[in-house]
Structure formats: structure tokens, C-alpha cells
Design a protein around this motif. Structure first.
Motif, PDB file in Angstrom:
ATOM      1  N   MET A   9      -8.777   1.796  21.061  1.00 17.65           N
ATOM      2  CA  MET A   9      -8.125   0.785  20.226  1.00 17.65           C
ATOM      3  C   MET A   9      -8.177   1.117  18.735  1.00 17.65           C
ATOM      4  O   MET A   9      -7.551   0.427  17.935  1.00 17.65           O
ATOM      5  CB  MET A   9      -8.797  -0.575  20.447  1.00 17.65           C
ATOM      6  N   ILE A  10      -8.905   2.131  18.333  1.00 13.58           N
ATOM      7  CA  ILE A  10      -9.082   2.437  16.906  1.00 13.58           C
ATOM      8  C   ILE A  10      -7.754   2.765  16.223  1.00 13.58           C
ATOM      9  O   ILE A  10      -7.489   2.233  15.136  1.00 13.58           O
ATOM     10  CB  ILE A  10     -10.136   3.544  16.724  1.00 13.58           C
ATOM     11  N   PRO A  11      -6.859   3.589  16.778  1.00 12.00           N
ATOM     12  CA  PRO A  11      -5.574   3.822  16.093  1.00 12.00           C
ATOM     13  C   PRO A  11      -4.735   2.550  15.950  1.00 12.00           C
ATOM     14  O   PRO A  11      -4.090   2.332  14.925  1.00 12.00           O
ATOM     15  CB  PRO A  11      -4.863   4.829  16.992  1.00 12.00           C
ATOM     16  N   ASP A  14      -6.185   0.546  13.080  1.00 12.52           N
ATOM     17  CA  ASP A  14      -5.838   1.168  11.798  1.00 12.52           C
ATOM     18  C   ASP A  14      -4.415   0.815  11.376  1.00 12.52           C
ATOM     19  O   ASP A  14      -4.163   0.471  10.216  1.00 12.52           O
ATOM     20  CB  ASP A  14      -5.988   2.687  11.892  1.00 12.52           C
ATOM     21  N   ILE A  15      -3.505   0.877  12.314  1.00 15.87           N
ATOM     22  CA  ILE A  15      -2.107   0.542  12.001  1.00 15.87           C
ATOM     23  C   ILE A  15      -1.984  -0.919  11.620  1.00 15.87           C
ATOM     24  O   ILE A  15      -1.288  -1.268  10.656  1.00 15.87           O
ATOM     25  CB  ILE A  15      -1.196   0.886  13.202  1.00 15.87           C
ATOM     26  N   MET A  16      -2.666  -1.794  12.320  1.00 20.19           N
ATOM     27  CA  MET A  16      -2.587  -3.221  12.011  1.00 20.19           C
ATOM     28  C   MET A  16      -3.194  -3.537  10.640  1.00 20.19           C
ATOM     29  O   MET A  16      -2.680  -4.400   9.915  1.00 20.19           O
ATOM     30  CB  MET A  16      -3.278  -4.048  13.103  1.00 20.19           C
ATOM     31  N   LEU A  17      -4.253  -2.857  10.262  1.00 21.94           N
ATOM     32  CA  LEU A  17      -4.853  -3.083   8.942  1.00 21.94           C
ATOM     33  C   LEU A  17      -3.919  -2.624   7.828  1.00 21.94           C
ATOM     34  O   LEU A  17      -3.826  -3.263   6.779  1.00 21.94           O
ATOM     35  CB  LEU A  17      -6.204  -2.384   8.849  1.00 21.94           C
ATOM     36  N   VAL A  18      -3.229  -1.516   8.034  1.00 21.99           N
ATOM     37  CA  VAL A  18      -2.263  -1.045   7.040  1.00 21.99           C
ATOM     38  C   VAL A  18      -1.111  -2.039   6.917  1.00 21.99           C
ATOM     39  O   VAL A  18      -0.687  -2.386   5.805  1.00 21.99           O
ATOM     40  CB  VAL A  18      -1.749   0.367   7.408  1.00 21.99           C
ATOM     41  N   ALA A  21      -2.285  -5.078   4.981  1.00 22.23           N
ATOM     42  CA  ALA A  21      -2.359  -4.816   3.547  1.00 22.23           C
ATOM     43  C   ALA A  21      -0.971  -4.853   2.912  1.00 22.23           C
ATOM     44  O   ALA A  21      -0.785  -5.406   1.812  1.00 22.23           O
ATOM     45  CB  ALA A  21      -3.028  -3.469   3.301  1.00 22.23           C
ATOM     46  N   ILE A  22       0.026  -4.307   3.583  1.00 23.01           N
ATOM     47  CA  ILE A  22       1.389  -4.324   3.053  1.00 23.01           C
ATOM     48  C   ILE A  22       1.917  -5.752   2.971  1.00 23.01           C
ATOM     49  O   ILE A  22       2.509  -6.152   1.965  1.00 23.01           O
ATOM     50  CB  ILE A  22       2.308  -3.446   3.930  1.00 23.01           C
ATOM     51  N   VAL A  23       1.690  -6.537   4.000  1.00 23.82           N
ATOM     52  CA  VAL A  23       2.164  -7.925   4.010  1.00 23.82           C
ATOM     53  C   VAL A  23       1.490  -8.735   2.907  1.00 23.82           C
ATOM     54  O   VAL A  23       2.135  -9.507   2.195  1.00 23.82           O
ATOM     55  CB  VAL A  23       1.932  -8.566   5.392  1.00 23.82           C
ATOM     56  N   LEU A  24       0.193  -8.563   2.729  1.00 23.45           N
ATOM     57  CA  LEU A  24      -0.518  -9.339   1.711  1.00 23.45           C
ATOM     58  C   LEU A  24      -0.098  -8.965   0.302  1.00 23.45           C
ATOM     59  O   LEU A  24      -0.040  -9.826  -0.581  1.00 23.45           O
ATOM     60  CB  LEU A  24      -2.025  -9.175   1.886  1.00 23.45           C
ATOM     61  N   THR A  25       0.189  -7.707   0.050  1.00 23.31           N
ATOM     62  CA  THR A  25       0.601  -7.315  -1.304  1.00 23.31           C
ATOM     63  C   THR A  25       2.029  -7.746  -1.605  1.00 23.31           C
ATOM     64  O   THR A  25       2.338  -8.105  -2.738  1.00 23.31           O
ATOM     65  CB  THR A  25       0.469  -5.798  -1.514  1.00 23.31           C
ATOM     66  N   THR A  26       2.903  -7.739  -0.617  1.00 22.22           N
ATOM     67  CA  THR A  26       4.279  -8.168  -0.874  1.00 22.22           C
ATOM     68  C   THR A  26       4.430  -9.677  -0.831  1.00 22.22           C
ATOM     69  O   THR A  26       5.385 -10.204  -1.399  1.00 22.22           O
ATOM     70  CB  THR A  26       5.253  -7.525   0.135  1.00 22.22           C
ATOM     71  N   ALA A  27       3.530 -10.384  -0.201  1.00 19.44           N
ATOM     72  CA  ALA A  27       3.644 -11.841  -0.100  1.00 19.44           C
ATOM     73  C   ALA A  27       3.536 -12.507  -1.462  1.00 19.44           C
ATOM     74  O   ALA A  27       4.154 -13.542  -1.696  1.00 19.44           O
ATOM     75  CB  ALA A  27       2.586 -12.394   0.843  1.00 19.44           C
ATOM     76  N   SER A  28       2.787 -11.949  -2.385  1.00 19.60           N
ATOM     77  CA  SER A  28       2.654 -12.563  -3.700  1.00 19.60           C
ATOM     78  C   SER A  28       3.953 -12.462  -4.485  1.00 19.60           C
ATOM     79  O   SER A  28       4.239 -13.297  -5.330  1.00 19.60           O
ATOM     80  CB  SER A  28       1.505 -11.917  -4.475  1.00 19.60           C
TER      81      SER A  28
END
Length: 129
Positions: A9-11, A14-18, A21-28
């Protein structure tokens, strides 16, 4: 042939965390209000981030007052704030006022907020270049 008894499940994590991060930075950048308001510019502007517990009040250039995206009058603003009166001291209020709006409407909204003891007030502006 070797049999697979478990899934790595590690890959996937990793994809879900990336993606998170993209969703949180663009949400602002997307979280601007739905009411078109030309905000005044200020040199010391700091962006207030609305959350699910904050109240957003907007005044557009035609001096219409909006409570959470719904048009209201200055007289009914106190009624809309009444359900939040129990937590008024801790309830953040974000005020978005068009720079062409009459100052009288701004003062009337501030007056209603002060009467209801809503002290955590943020006035949203744009960063001056």
C-alpha cells in the motif's frame, strides 16, 4: 510461481499524499467568495481563510448585503446572526465589502455585529502591489 498474499500500500499512500498536498494548496486560491466584490487594496493585507465555523458577510457595489451568499437587508441581519449568538465571542466573521459600496452600509453591518457581541471580525482586502 510465487503467490501474493498481501498488497503493498505504500505507493498508493504516497500518491494520495501528493494529491492531498495539491488540493490543499489550490483550495486557498479557489476559496474566494461567490459574491463578486471588488475588494479595496491594503499594504498590510493578510488573507483570512474561511472555515466551516466562520460567518461570511458581503456588501457588493450596489450596496446589497449578503449573509452566507444569500441576499438580505440590514434589518434581517440580526435575525440571521441570532442562532450563532451563543458562540458570538468565539465565532469568526469575515466581512467582504466592495470598495464602491457606501460607507453607511459598512457601518450598519458593523453596528449589528457589535450589538451581537461578534468580536472576531476580519475585513477582507486585497494585497497592494
Amino acid at each position: 510461481m510465487k503467490r501474493f498474499d498481501q498488497i503493498n500500500m505504500i505507493p498508493f499512500i504516497d500518491i494520495m499524499l501528493v494529491l492531498l498536498a495539491i488540493v490543499l494548496t489550490t483550495a486557498s486560491f479557489i476559496s474566494q467568495g461567490l459574491i463578486p466584490v471588488d475588494l479595496p487594496k491594503a499594504e498590510q493585507s493578510q488573507q483570512a481563510s474561511p472555515d466551516e465555523h466562520s460567518i461570511e458577510i458581503a456588501i457588493n457595489a450596489q450596496n446589497q448585503i449578503f449573509f452566507e451568499g444569500t441576499p438580505i437587508t440590514a434589518d434581517t441581519l440580526a435575525e440571521k446572526l441570532a442562532p450563532h449568538a451563543a458562540h458570538a465571542a468565539m465565532m469568526p466573521v469575515i466581512l467582504r465589502v466592495d470598495k464602491a459600496a457606501a460607507f453607511e452600509h459598512f457601518i450598519s453591518v458593523i453596528d449589528v455585529l457589535k450589538a451581537g457581541h461578534f468580536d472576531k471580525l476580519s475585513i477582507q482586502t486585497e494585497q497592494a502591489q
